[in-house]
Scaffold this motif. Structure first.
Motif, mmCIF file in Angstrom:
data_model
loop_
_atom_site.group_PDB
_atom_site.id
_atom_site.type_symbol
_atom_site.label_atom_id
_atom_site.label_comp_id
_atom_site.label_asym_id
_atom_site.label_seq_id
_atom_site.Cartn_x
_atom_site.Cartn_y
_atom_site.Cartn_z
ATOM 1 N N ILE A 233 0.835 -1.203 0.000
ATOM 2 C CA ILE A 233 0.000 0.000 0.000
ATOM 3 C C ILE A 233 0.871 1.254 0.000
ATOM 4 N N LEU A 234 1.973 1.220 0.738
ATOM 5 C CA LEU A 234 2.879 2.365 0.761
ATOM 6 C C LEU A 234 3.489 2.608 -0.615
ATOM 7 N N TRP A 235 3.736 1.523 -1.363
ATOM 8 C CA TRP A 235 4.192 1.679 -2.740
ATOM 9 C C TRP A 235 3.128 2.401 -3.563
ATOM 10 N N LEU A 236 1.881 1.955 -3.463
ATOM 11 C CA LEU A 236 0.800 2.544 -4.251
ATOM 12 C C LEU A 236 0.541 4.001 -3.875
ATOM 13 N N ARG A 237 0.739 4.344 -2.611
ATOM 14 C CA ARG A 237 0.515 5.718 -2.151
ATOM 15 C C ARG A 237 1.759 6.599 -2.317
ATOM 16 N N ASP A 238 2.822 6.011 -2.867
ATOM 17 C CA ASP A 238 4.085 6.725 -3.082
ATOM 18 C C ASP A 238 4.620 7.274 -1.757
#
Length: 391
Positions: A233-238
């Motif tokens: 999720i942190l990847w997707l939220r940058d």
């Protein structure tokens, strides 16, 4: 005229008639909110003890050396936070002050029933900081405040330090309000548990730590995510910063660990033939911090194989996290806002049933991954020359 001017300005000078001395304040460092029987809530506050500094309790922490504890925890029940707070105030000789409270923890039970009413108090009251961090506890929240970690002066400081290290999600009161009132009406909060005390330590010397994330649809907790899913999720939220990726190249026995130094993530919403799609573009660079294989990463072919495995690992993490959020029917990524920016007319038509659309979105992941630094040691350390592979 001068005399009349002075007399006229005296009533306008406020002076310090309404001052509140710091010695008259009960400074709250952390707070916990839990659900109790009879439709009541329990408010627990962690209050700083000023005399602990002069007694030496702040030097070794509350759990070390038998020093004076730096905080105390007080709790009261009420129909809401305001009611419980008034009861707490009657049992403390100092005025409760929220200005230094940097941590708010919602118990798992109250999070499942809804936090909207409690969030209203925290945002409406003039003292709590909007930059204070918000968490959900795994189980009851009060024991987290009561724990006496050996390294820090109090448990609230432990949680704040972990969040500042970007271990897991980083959500403030302001962030939480923006997510719940945004287009998606969903949020994710760090999930906190207590690490049991080690051998020889006291019962309360457990350390709070982040074990994943709690998923909120509107204001109610609908599920949890593991640490690995949270990283996706942190990847997707940058928002990915401090992390390590461990990969296993195809055909190799060992693993390679990378500590990526940069990552750029771009979400591209698409509507094609009435189908809602999402293109995730990731560009990341990594640095080798451990090579457990027998590959020489200075070899172009070996490096290409490692980069291919690196790319596949990132794709799997992002895909797993995205599918998990779809199963929970909670847009914690904030895609609703992205689609609204690009397709405002189309989004307005389906806004009332956005969760249904979000559940059916097709995702395409495009990862460009490079290993820019292989380290000063070309060959795997401690490996005989004849076992090294130069692909």
């Amino acid at each position: 005229m001068l005399f009349l001017g002075i007399c006229g300005t005296i009533p306008l000078v406020s002076g310090c008639w309404d001052r509140v001395e710091i010695n008259d304040l009960a400074i709250v460092t952390a707070a916990a909110i839990e659900k109790k029987e009879g439709n009541q809530i329990e408010l627990s506050i962690q209050v700083f003890i000023p005399k602990s500094l002069s007694s030496g309790g702040g030097q070794g922490g509350p759990g070390g050396g038998g020093g004076v504890p730096t905080t105390l925890v007080r709790s009261e029940k009420g129909s809401n936070i305001s009611d419980a707070l008034s009861k707490l105030q009657s049992k403390l000789p100092r005025k409760i002050f929220w200005g230094q409270c940097k941590v708010f923890v919602f118990g798992e039970k109250v999070a499942k029933e809804g936090i909207k009413e409690h969030l209203d108090f925290l945002l409406r009251h003039p003292q709590p900081r909007e930059r204070a961090y918000v968490y959900v506890s795994k189980g009851k929240a009060k024991p987290i405040l009561e724990s006496l970690p050996p390294l820090e002066t109090y448990s609230g400081e432990v949680m704040r330090e972990l969040t500042d290290l970007h271990i897991g999600m980083r959500v403030t009161l302001q962030n939480l309000d923006e997510m719940l009132t945004g287009k998606s009406h969903a949020a994710a909060l760090p999930l906190i548990d207590i690490l049991p005390p080690g051998k020889g330590e006291k019962k309360l010397q457990g350390i709070p730590y982040i074990v994943g994330a709690a998923v909120l649809n509107k204001d109610k907790m609908t599920g949890t995510m593991t640490e690995k899913e949270t990283r996706g999720i942190l990847w997707l939220r940058d928002e990915i910063e401090s992390y390590t990726v461990t990969l296993k190249p195809k055909g190799e026995k060992g693993e390679i660990s990378l500590n990526p130094v940069s990552a750029q993530v771009k979400l591209v919403p698409q509507i094609q033939n009435k189908k809602w799609k999402l293109l995730v573009k990731v560009n990341t660079e990594g640095t080798v911090i451990q090579n457990g294989t027998n590959m020489i990463l200075s070899s172009p072919k070996a490096l290409k194989d490692a980069e291919r495995s690196y790319q596949k690992e990132i794709e799997q993490r992002i895909e797993m996290a995205f599918l998990h959020t779809q199963n929970k029917k909670a847009d914690i990524i904030g895609l609703g806002k992205e689609f609204y920016r690009k397709y405002p007319k189309q989004f307005n038509k389906i806004e009332n049933h956005w969760n249904g659309i979000f559940e059916e979105i097709e995702v395409e992941i495009d990862v460009v991954a490079h290993i820019r630094r292989q380290g000063y040691i070309d060959k795997p350390a401690g490996l005989p020359e004849k076992e090294v592979k130069d692909k």
